[in-house]
Design an enzyme around this catalytic site. Structure first.
Site, PDB file in Angstrom:
ATOM      1  N   SER A 289      11.924 -70.894  -0.824  1.00  0.00           N
ATOM      2  CA  SER A 289      11.068 -71.696  -1.698  1.00  0.00           C
ATOM      3  C   SER A 289       9.680 -71.744  -1.080  1.00  0.00           C
ATOM      4  O   SER A 289       9.522 -71.473   0.120  1.00  0.00           O
ATOM      5  CB  SER A 289      11.647 -73.120  -1.772  1.00  0.00           C
ATOM      6  OG  SER A 289      10.726 -74.021  -2.337  1.00  0.00           O
TER       7      SER A 289
ATOM      8  N   TYR B  34      15.420 -80.915   2.076  1.00  0.00           N
ATOM      9  CA  TYR B  34      15.205 -79.628   1.395  1.00  0.00           C
ATOM     10  C   TYR B  34      14.185 -78.780   2.161  1.00  0.00           C
ATOM     11  O   TYR B  34      14.409 -77.598   2.430  1.00  0.00           O
ATOM     12  CB  TYR B  34      14.714 -79.918  -0.022  1.00  0.00           C
ATOM     13  CG  TYR B  34      14.580 -78.726  -0.936  1.00  0.00           C
ATOM     14  CD1 TYR B  34      15.637 -78.317  -1.736  1.00  0.00           C
ATOM     15  CD2 TYR B  34      13.381 -78.024  -1.030  1.00  0.00           C
ATOM     16  CE1 TYR B  34      15.505 -77.229  -2.601  1.00  0.00           C
ATOM     17  CE2 TYR B  34      13.241 -76.942  -1.886  1.00  0.00           C
ATOM     18  CZ  TYR B  34      14.311 -76.554  -2.671  1.00  0.00           C
ATOM     19  OH  TYR B  34      14.177 -75.481  -3.526  1.00  0.00           O
TER      20      TYR B  34
END
Ligand code: NAP
Length: 255
Positions: free
Chosen positions: A137, A150
């Site tokens: 990401s 995350y």
């Protein structure tokens, strides 16, 4: 929006394993690899979704919870293309971040990829060819507030991918990260209410003010566009791309 399959990719005779393939980016990756002729092992915690995608792609469904690391070790090892994709998000300030959710996210998004890479490398080394693609990401490169677990897990995967690239280099194995910005998937849909709450704004404002705030191009990426980048990384012209982090983020990390 439909995305044309432009990459010339032939994976006939190859087996691909995609985690989190019951939904979103993982599903698009499974579909793209199957379209290239691969036999796809569709792994997801959601048995029904895994079966649906396996039926649609002519692959094999395996229901597995990747936070159960023994279950991860029991997944098939004869894999030529591994896509570490499964993930989940929890949005909360650090002072209130639930410790059990932090641990869960590290297991699913950092430890399970390590276990899977360790599991499949012997087969790849034996055949002298393998492609490992980690769906990381922009949050593997930069941070955002309220996403401690995350962001930590996505940064961890960047390091894991680079080590895999170095060790796999003499065995015909490449390892790379794809780093999307916001992609139109259920994972993003689920965040909108949480983001609205922590930022104190209306849900309707979350996409433009929060999700696409850093993006130069104010659009969500489509799952099929991520899958096409995966296809390129598996194709012959990409054989020398390894240890790389490729963004598909609408210019987010250009700031
Ligand atoms: P998604 O639509 O929610 O798909 C993720 C899939 O992983 C779901 O099918 C989910 O099952 C499954 N999963 C979750 N926990 C699991 C577990 N413990 N074991 C096995 N499977 C599990 O999400 P997505 O947006 O496609 O995300 C896929 C990957 O892309 C993630 O790693 C995510 O971090 C990354 N990514 C997404 C975006 C984005 O904007 N969407 C941006 C950058 C990176 P359930 O639905 O049943 O939980």
């Amino acid at each position: 929006m439909t995305t044309a399959q432009v990459v010339d990719l032939d994976l006939t005779g190859r087996t691909a394993l995609v985690t989190g393939a019951g939904s979103g980016i993982g599903r698009a990756c499974a579909e793209r690899l199957a379209a290239a002729g691969a036999h796809v092992v569709v792994v997801d915690i959601d048995e029904r979704a895994a079966k649906e995608v396996a039926d649609a792609t002519g692959g094999r469904a395996i229901a597995a919870d990747l936070s159960d690391l023994d279950a991860v070790d029991a997944l098939p090892s004869e894999v030529d293309v591994l896509v570490n994709n499964a993930g989940l998000q929890v949005v909360a300030p650090l002072t209130e971040f639930p410790a059990d959710k932090y641990t869960l996210i590290q297991k699913v998004m950092a430890e399970a990829p390590f276990r899977l890479i360790r599991l499949v490398l012997p087969h790849m080394y034996e055949r002298g060819w393998g492609r490992i693609v980690n769906i990381s990401s922009v949050h593997g490169l930069v941070a955002s507030p309220f996403k401690a677990a995350y962001v930590s897990a996505k940064h961890a995967v960047q390091g894991l991918s680079k080590v895999t690239a170095l060790e796999g280099a003499t065995h015909g194995v490449t390892s790379n990260c794809i780093n999307p910005g916001f992609v139109r998937t259920p994972l993003v849909d689920k965040q909108i209410a949480d983001q609205a709450a922590v930022h104190g704004i209306a849900e309707s404002e979350v996409i433009s003010k929060i999700l696409l705030d850093r993006a130069a191009i104010k659009e969500l990426v489509e799952p099929a566009e991520v899958a096409e980048l995966l296809a390129y990384l598996c194709s012959p012209p990409a054989r020398l791309i390894t240890g790389a982090s490729l963004t598909i983020d609408c210019g987010w990390t250009a700031h």
